[in-house]
Write a protein that holds these residues in place. Sequence first.
Motif, PDB file in Angstrom:
ATOM      1  N   GLY A  90      -1.141  -6.505  -0.264  1.00  0.00           N
ATOM      2  CA  GLY A  90      -2.588  -6.424  -0.267  1.00  0.00           C
ATOM      3  C   GLY A  90      -3.484  -5.438  -0.250  1.00  0.00           C
ATOM      4  O   GLY A  90      -4.774  -5.153  -0.372  1.00  0.00           O
ATOM      5  N   GLU A  91      -2.705  -4.238   0.422  1.00  0.00           N
ATOM      6  CA  GLU A  91      -3.336  -2.788   0.439  1.00  0.00           C
ATOM      7  C   GLU A  91      -2.253  -1.983   0.653  1.00  0.00           C
ATOM      8  O   GLU A  91      -1.302  -2.055   0.966  1.00  0.00           O
ATOM      9  N   PRO A  92      -2.629  -0.535   0.563  1.00  0.00           N
ATOM     10  CA  PRO A  92      -1.858   0.532   1.007  1.00  0.00           C
ATOM     11  C   PRO A  92      -1.369   0.300   2.246  1.00  0.00           C
ATOM     12  O   PRO A  92      -2.264  -0.030   3.156  1.00  0.00           O
ATOM     13  N   ASP A 143       7.481  -3.494  -0.242  1.00  0.00           N
ATOM     14  CA  ASP A 143       5.873  -3.134  -0.155  1.00  0.00           C
ATOM     15  C   ASP A 143       5.547  -3.224  -1.539  1.00  0.00           C
ATOM     16  O   ASP A 143       5.721  -2.711  -2.527  1.00  0.00           O
ATOM     17  N   THR A 144       4.761  -4.501  -1.925  1.00  0.00           N
ATOM     18  CA  THR A 144       4.602  -5.078  -3.404  1.00  0.00           C
ATOM     19  C   THR A 144       3.257  -4.917  -3.853  1.00  0.00           C
ATOM     20  O   THR A 144       2.322  -5.284  -3.188  1.00  0.00           O
ATOM     21  N   TRP A 145       3.118  -4.235  -4.882  1.00  0.00           N
ATOM     22  CA  TRP A 145       1.843  -3.950  -5.436  1.00  0.00           C
ATOM     23  C   TRP A 145       1.736  -5.032  -6.565  1.00  0.00           C
ATOM     24  O   TRP A 145       2.476  -5.044  -7.282  1.00  0.00           O
ATOM     25  N   TRP A 146       0.467  -5.657  -6.507  1.00  0.00           N
ATOM     26  CA  TRP A 146       0.312  -6.421  -7.503  1.00  0.00           C
ATOM     27  C   TRP A 146      -1.250  -7.006  -7.323  1.00  0.00           C
ATOM     28  O   TRP A 146      -1.816  -6.541  -6.320  1.00  0.00           O
ATOM     29  N   GLN A 147      -1.678  -7.963  -7.990  1.00  0.00           N
ATOM     30  CA  GLN A 147      -3.221  -8.359  -7.982  1.00  0.00           C
ATOM     31  C   GLN A 147      -3.177  -9.785  -8.407  1.00  0.00           C
ATOM     32  O   GLN A 147      -2.671 -10.367  -9.043  1.00  0.00           O
ATOM     33  N   THR A 148      -4.569 -10.224  -7.991  1.00  0.00           N
ATOM     34  CA  THR A 148      -4.712 -11.681  -8.497  1.00  0.00           C
ATOM     35  C   THR A 148      -4.560 -11.816 -10.044  1.00  0.00           C
ATOM     36  O   THR A 148      -3.741 -12.851 -10.347  1.00  0.00           O
ATOM     37  N   ASP A 172      -6.978   0.498 -10.098  1.00  0.00           N
ATOM     38  CA  ASP A 172      -6.384   1.178  -8.887  1.00  0.00           C
ATOM     39  C   ASP A 172      -6.182   2.743  -9.360  1.00  0.00           C
ATOM     40  O   ASP A 172      -5.876   2.766 -10.523  1.00  0.00           O
ATOM     41  N   ILE A 176       0.044   4.121  -4.648  1.00  0.00           N
ATOM     42  CA  ILE A 176      -1.128   3.625  -4.596  1.00  0.00           C
ATOM     43  C   ILE A 176      -2.322   4.379  -3.793  1.00  0.00           C
ATOM     44  O   ILE A 176      -2.289   4.292  -2.614  1.00  0.00           O
ATOM     45  N   ARG A 221      -8.642   1.467  -4.825  1.00  0.00           N
ATOM     46  CA  ARG A 221      -9.447   0.883  -5.808  1.00  0.00           C
ATOM     47  C   ARG A 221     -10.255   2.379  -6.631  1.00  0.00           C
ATOM     48  O   ARG A 221     -10.722   2.999  -5.472  1.00  0.00           O
ATOM     49  N   ASN A 252     -11.560  -2.955  -0.188  1.00  0.00           N
ATOM     50  CA  ASN A 252     -10.467  -3.842   0.383  1.00  0.00           C
ATOM     51  C   ASN A 252     -10.563  -3.836   1.813  1.00  0.00           C
ATOM     52  O   ASN A 252      -9.935  -2.978   2.378  1.00  0.00           O
ATOM     53  N   ARG A 259     -10.480  -8.745  -1.186  1.00  0.00           N
ATOM     54  CA  ARG A 259     -11.182  -7.737  -2.241  1.00  0.00           C
ATOM     55  C   ARG A 259     -12.582  -8.279  -2.318  1.00  0.00           C
ATOM     56  O   ARG A 259     -13.008  -9.323  -2.273  1.00  0.00           O
TER      57      ARG A 259
HETATM   58  C1  WTA Z   1      -4.411  -3.590  -3.454  1.00  0.00           C
HETATM   59  C2  WTA Z   1      -3.343  -9.139  -4.069  1.00  0.00           C
HETATM   60  C3  WTA Z   1      -1.431  -0.885  -2.196  1.00  0.00           C
HETATM   61  C4  WTA Z   1      -4.880  -3.025  -4.682  1.00  0.00           C
HETATM   62  C5  WTA Z   1      -2.055  -9.406  -4.262  1.00  0.00           C
HETATM   63  C6  WTA Z   1      -5.004  -4.036  -5.935  1.00  0.00           C
HETATM   64  C7  WTA Z   1      -2.109  -2.711  -3.044  1.00  0.00           C
HETATM   65  C8  WTA Z   1      -5.737  -5.179  -4.884  1.00  0.00           C
HETATM   66  C9  WTA Z   1      -0.812  -3.566  -2.672  1.00  0.00           C
HETATM   67  C10 WTA Z   1      -5.274  -6.614  -5.488  1.00  0.00           C
HETATM   68  C11 WTA Z   1       0.088  -2.511  -2.223  1.00  0.00           C
HETATM   69  C12 WTA Z   1      -2.452  -5.132  -3.334  1.00  0.00           C
HETATM   70  N1  WTA Z   1      -0.201  -1.315  -2.199  1.00  0.00           N
HETATM   71  N2  WTA Z   1      -2.464  -1.543  -2.853  1.00  0.00           N
HETATM   72  N3  WTA Z   1       1.285  -3.245  -1.805  1.00  0.00           N
HETATM   73  N4  WTA Z   1      -1.040  -4.878  -3.009  1.00  0.00           N
HETATM   74  N5  WTA Z   1      -2.859  -3.768  -3.140  1.00  0.00           N
HETATM   75  O1  WTA Z   1      -6.322  -9.461  -6.125  1.00  0.00           O
HETATM   76  O2  WTA Z   1      -5.952  -2.200  -4.613  1.00  0.00           O
HETATM   77  O3  WTA Z   1      -6.463  -9.869  -3.692  1.00  0.00           O
HETATM   78  O4  WTA Z   1      -5.802  -3.803  -6.829  1.00  0.00           O
HETATM   79  O5  WTA Z   1      -4.169  -9.408  -4.905  1.00  0.00           O
HETATM   80  O6  WTA Z   1      -5.184  -5.025  -3.463  1.00  0.00           O
HETATM   81  O7  WTA Z   1      -6.034  -7.462  -4.526  1.00  0.00           O
HETATM   82  P1  WTA Z   1      -5.803  -9.213  -4.810  1.00  0.00           P
END
Ligand code: WTA
Length: 660
Positions: free
Chosen positions: A398-400, A422-427, A513, A525, A528, A534, A539
Amino acid sequence: MTSQITSVLQETRLFPPPEALVRQATISGIAQYAAMCAEAEQDYRGFWARLAREHVLWHKPFTRDLDDSQAPFYKWFEDGELNVSYNCLDRHLGTPVENKTAILFEADDGTVTQVTYRELYHRVCRFANGLKALGYRKGERAIIYMPMSVEGIVAMQACARLGIIHSVVFGGFSAKSLQERIQDAGATLVIAADAQVRGGKHIPLKPAVDEAFALGGCESVRKVVVYRRTDGPVPMVAGRDVAWDEVVQGQADDCEPEWVGAEHPLFILYTSGSTGKPKGVQHSSGGYLLQAVLSMKWTFDLKPDDVFWCTADIGWVTGHTYITYGPLACGATEVVFEGVPTFPNAGRFWEMIERHKVTIFYTAPTAIRSLIKAADLSPNHHPRNYDLSTLRIIGSVGEPINPEAWMWYHTQVGGGRCPVVDTWWQTETGGHMITPLPGVHTLKPGSCTMPLPGIAAAIVDETGTDVEKGKGGFLVVKKPWPSMIRTIWGDPDRFRKSYFPDDFQGRFYLAGDGASLDLDGYFWIMGRIDDVLNVSGHRLGTMEIESALVSNPQVAEAAVVGRQDDLTGEAVVAFVVLKQARPAGADAARIADELRAWVAKEIGPIAKPKDIRFGDNLPKTRSGKIMRRLLRAVAKGEEITQDVSTLENPAILEQLKQPL
Ligand code: WTA
């Protein structure tokens, strides 16, 4: 940007994957990971097609993998047919999973309900049959406004079963937000609960539905199905509202799934962008499901005996992929929690991990940070007082995650033995994109490490050229992937402009990002780069909050920026010019409270500004542009060292520096 990059690169602590985990992991060791990446590199389409055949059950097999003829409107597995609910439920019938617990639901008050796969299948079928009896058909849109509950999952699955496109609206959103989403999606059905129960309190939901209708423009909706969570009175609108119990009463236990094409939209989920109203992110059925399944198996290394717990809400994408679809498609046992981490005390998460023998735990940095604070204040509820020995993998999303929170999570919750994914992804990405694999990567606190096999993530400069290691830039994805956003519902133009901008000749997916790569090729990461905040992992578009403020009759102008916050990651700071003279003292405090309540009503409580500053004007250039850079510095309480010579009205800065 540069100063942030150097500070994270100072991180030197390394955590190699535990040997025992490497040996049995689905992707085991860096060599296997590298081989999969190489396979994707050599035959990209073949790689995804192979996985789609192995991990998804197709009613009609696909013959085409990727169709890029209409790029960036990519299609995957297009001539294949499937049903996502069938993949989550029916596929387990007649297997040992049939009588396994699918959901361990723990209510706010601690009551636990277990639902097996067979029971869940029947509940979904009965509800789907009920919706059919009400006349609902494939392709219609349903708004789901439900708390964390088995019924919330049943509602989503029943829609998927019938090919009805759902759009879940988080229970914390206001009537106004609900109305906008009903309208934008052209919803014909609303499924809502009377109330939600969190932290010992009953929070009504149904009144927001009625208010949304009162705001107008919801005429497309034929029925509102109302699930009763509490015993309180619920006014029902005759002819429109129908009780959940009535919908399922007398319905058959089986319901033939509606087979849909792989590209049939499974859901729309609204999320904030840098301009305008929230965008309806549209996801597919086949490609989305594939990556939900793969990431459960790869990132979480899911095994048959695991007890999986994702603490997200079904109103967010994390709840879609890692509560409603991914775990069920894999036949996992999952914990679903109604309440909040701090009720009845700050040990709730740890107590639940102990009670349910959770093996994989997935939560957000904001929750971790608040629990660190709570554990300091109330040592009895520190994780060390609980038996967390069943945990084997812990995740963050969800965030760094700041390295210190990461260390606490790793040592205090994970006992120093559980990899932190630590999973980075987005909607928009549908599933994990950049994340450690527990049996592969050596971890560095604060880095989401490396892309999953098949994900062409990169960091580029303004011209689309890869930046050197150690330098910051835009996070992009250079190739389409199966679970990617298909379009913005009803606004293909905005989709193209937002995600495949001309700056990169429309070739790359722009995540929004900023990020950097370190010398080992690890991704860091930075957050934004657009006007999206965030806050606690939610978001929020600064424009949305500004529009909400300006719609208040007292407000002439408003600018919103983010400020770093120890607990919530970022906090909302609003600079406001009123139509009347700049208020002071008690007057200012009262108006600030009114404006906070206004934003809560317009968007939802999560968007309330933490800090409001009043000025006679906003700092503007001579051409009338608001200088947000300066406002960000003011919000942080920094000395203004930047050049203010282009500023029309420098004296305004002094006013805006004054907190209320
Ligand atoms: C941030 C949530 C750093 C990022 C799944 C992204 C993260 C936005 C990470 C998407 C992480 C999500 N490390 N930043 N592991 N995971 N973000 O759409 O800025 O609610 O663009 O999806 O959250 O938020 P969303």
